[in-house]
Design an enzyme around this catalytic site. Structure first.
Site, PDB file in Angstrom:
ATOM      1  N   GLU A 128      -5.730  -6.365   1.247  1.00  0.00           N
ATOM      2  CA  GLU A 128      -6.940  -7.132   1.046  1.00  0.00           C
ATOM      3  C   GLU A 128      -8.119  -6.321   1.617  1.00  0.00           C
ATOM      4  O   GLU A 128      -9.180  -6.007   0.810  1.00  0.00           O
ATOM      5  CB  GLU A 128      -6.992  -8.446   0.975  1.00  0.00           C
ATOM      6  CG  GLU A 128      -5.807  -9.158   0.416  1.00  0.00           C
ATOM      7  CD  GLU A 128      -6.064  -9.133  -1.236  1.00  0.00           C
ATOM      8  OE1 GLU A 128      -7.354  -8.876  -1.659  1.00  0.00           O
ATOM      9  OE2 GLU A 128      -5.237  -9.473  -1.909  1.00  0.00           O
ATOM     10  N   TRP A 175      -7.392  -3.274  -7.423  1.00  0.00           N
ATOM     11  CA  TRP A 175      -6.094  -3.752  -6.631  1.00  0.00           C
ATOM     12  C   TRP A 175      -4.877  -2.887  -6.805  1.00  0.00           C
ATOM     13  O   TRP A 175      -4.109  -2.488  -6.115  1.00  0.00           O
ATOM     14  CB  TRP A 175      -5.589  -5.295  -6.847  1.00  0.00           C
ATOM     15  CG  TRP A 175      -4.451  -5.792  -6.112  1.00  0.00           C
ATOM     16  CD1 TRP A 175      -3.329  -6.073  -6.938  1.00  0.00           C
ATOM     17  CD2 TRP A 175      -4.271  -5.929  -4.797  1.00  0.00           C
ATOM     18  NE1 TRP A 175      -2.385  -6.566  -5.845  1.00  0.00           N
ATOM     19  CE2 TRP A 175      -3.036  -6.220  -4.771  1.00  0.00           C
ATOM     20  CE3 TRP A 175      -4.881  -5.696  -3.755  1.00  0.00           C
ATOM     21  CZ2 TRP A 175      -2.280  -6.600  -3.589  1.00  0.00           C
ATOM     22  CZ3 TRP A 175      -4.388  -5.628  -2.480  1.00  0.00           C
ATOM     23  CH2 TRP A 175      -3.121  -6.123  -2.426  1.00  0.00           C
ATOM     24  N   TYR A 210       4.273  -7.714  -9.649  1.00  0.00           N
ATOM     25  CA  TYR A 210       3.255  -8.227  -8.398  1.00  0.00           C
ATOM     26  C   TYR A 210       2.757  -9.617  -9.012  1.00  0.00           C
ATOM     27  O   TYR A 210       2.924 -10.609  -8.286  1.00  0.00           O
ATOM     28  CB  TYR A 210       2.292  -7.422  -7.945  1.00  0.00           C
ATOM     29  CG  TYR A 210       1.200  -8.041  -7.259  1.00  0.00           C
ATOM     30  CD1 TYR A 210       1.585  -8.473  -6.008  1.00  0.00           C
ATOM     31  CD2 TYR A 210      -0.186  -8.406  -7.491  1.00  0.00           C
ATOM     32  CE1 TYR A 210       0.356  -8.972  -4.950  1.00  0.00           C
ATOM     33  CE2 TYR A 210      -0.916  -9.199  -6.742  1.00  0.00           C
ATOM     34  CZ  TYR A 210      -0.755  -9.246  -5.474  1.00  0.00           C
ATOM     35  OH  TYR A 210      -1.510 -10.023  -4.566  1.00  0.00           O
TER      36      TYR A 210
END
Length: 196
Positions: free
Chosen positions: A45, A53, A23
């Site tokens: 998000e 995350w 990522y």
């Protein structure tokens, strides 16, 4: 001799976790355009708010399956039965407010399109002028929100989007490459992607 593995150490985040490394190396800070891709980024998000995350990243395949691959037109049609289905889906973050916000955002995006506008246009209109920008050496030098993210959050909320406060808006700006906040010492900073 330097190998690709040698060059990829010292990331500003993600080292040691292959999913996180990928990522970091391939998505974060890379310019994203297109309604479908942006809808997914904003949805994720929103779900990440208050969580790590990596938690959302691990659940991304399940999120894609649960939310019709983040097709905003399909998600906009979700109703009470879909909310119940999603609340029962252990593969995603089961937070009713975030689920309902994602559905509301699909509807807001549909209305934005009906008005002849795009999420792409709204997001990128808030790109800051980074002329003379100096990358920070540590995360302490990276803001959690900016004037631009506050303006983006205000505009999105005025358009009916939910779970898009200034911190979430800034995280989306980072994730979509509107800003590139790789630290100065990060290998990705040497091959930065210019804003489009």
């Amino acid at each position: 001799m330097t190998t690709t593995d040698d060059v990829r150490t010292g990331r500003c985040f993600g080292d040691g976790n292959p999913l996180y490394e990928q990522y970091h190396d391939e998505e974060w800070g890379v310019p994203v355009h297109g309604e479908h891709a942006l809808f997914e980024r904003f949805a994720l998000e929103g779900f990440q708010s208050g969580l790590a995350w990596i938690t959302v990243l691990r659940k991304r395949p399940a999120f894609r399956a649960a939310f019709a691959d983040f097709d905003p037109e399909v998600v906009a049609e979700f109703g009470d039965d879909d909310v119940a289905r999603l609340m029962a889906d252990a593969g995603i973050v089961r937070n009713r407010a975030k689920i309902e916000a994602t559905i509301a955002n699909g509807r807001a995006l549909r209305e934005l399109h009906a008005a002849g506008r795009t999420l792409d246009g709204v997001l990128w209109s808030h790109a800051p002028d980074r002329t003379g920008y100096v990358r920070p050496l540590t995360w302490a030098g990276v803001p959690a929100q900016t004037d631009e993210s506050r303006a983006l959050a205000r505009e999105l909320k005025s358009l009916g989007f939910r779970f898009v406060g200034p911190v979430t808006a800034y995280a989306a700006m980072q994730a979509c490459g509107v800003v590139d906040d790789h630290l100065a010492t990060c290998p990705s900073a040497a091959v930065a992607h210019p804003p489009e």
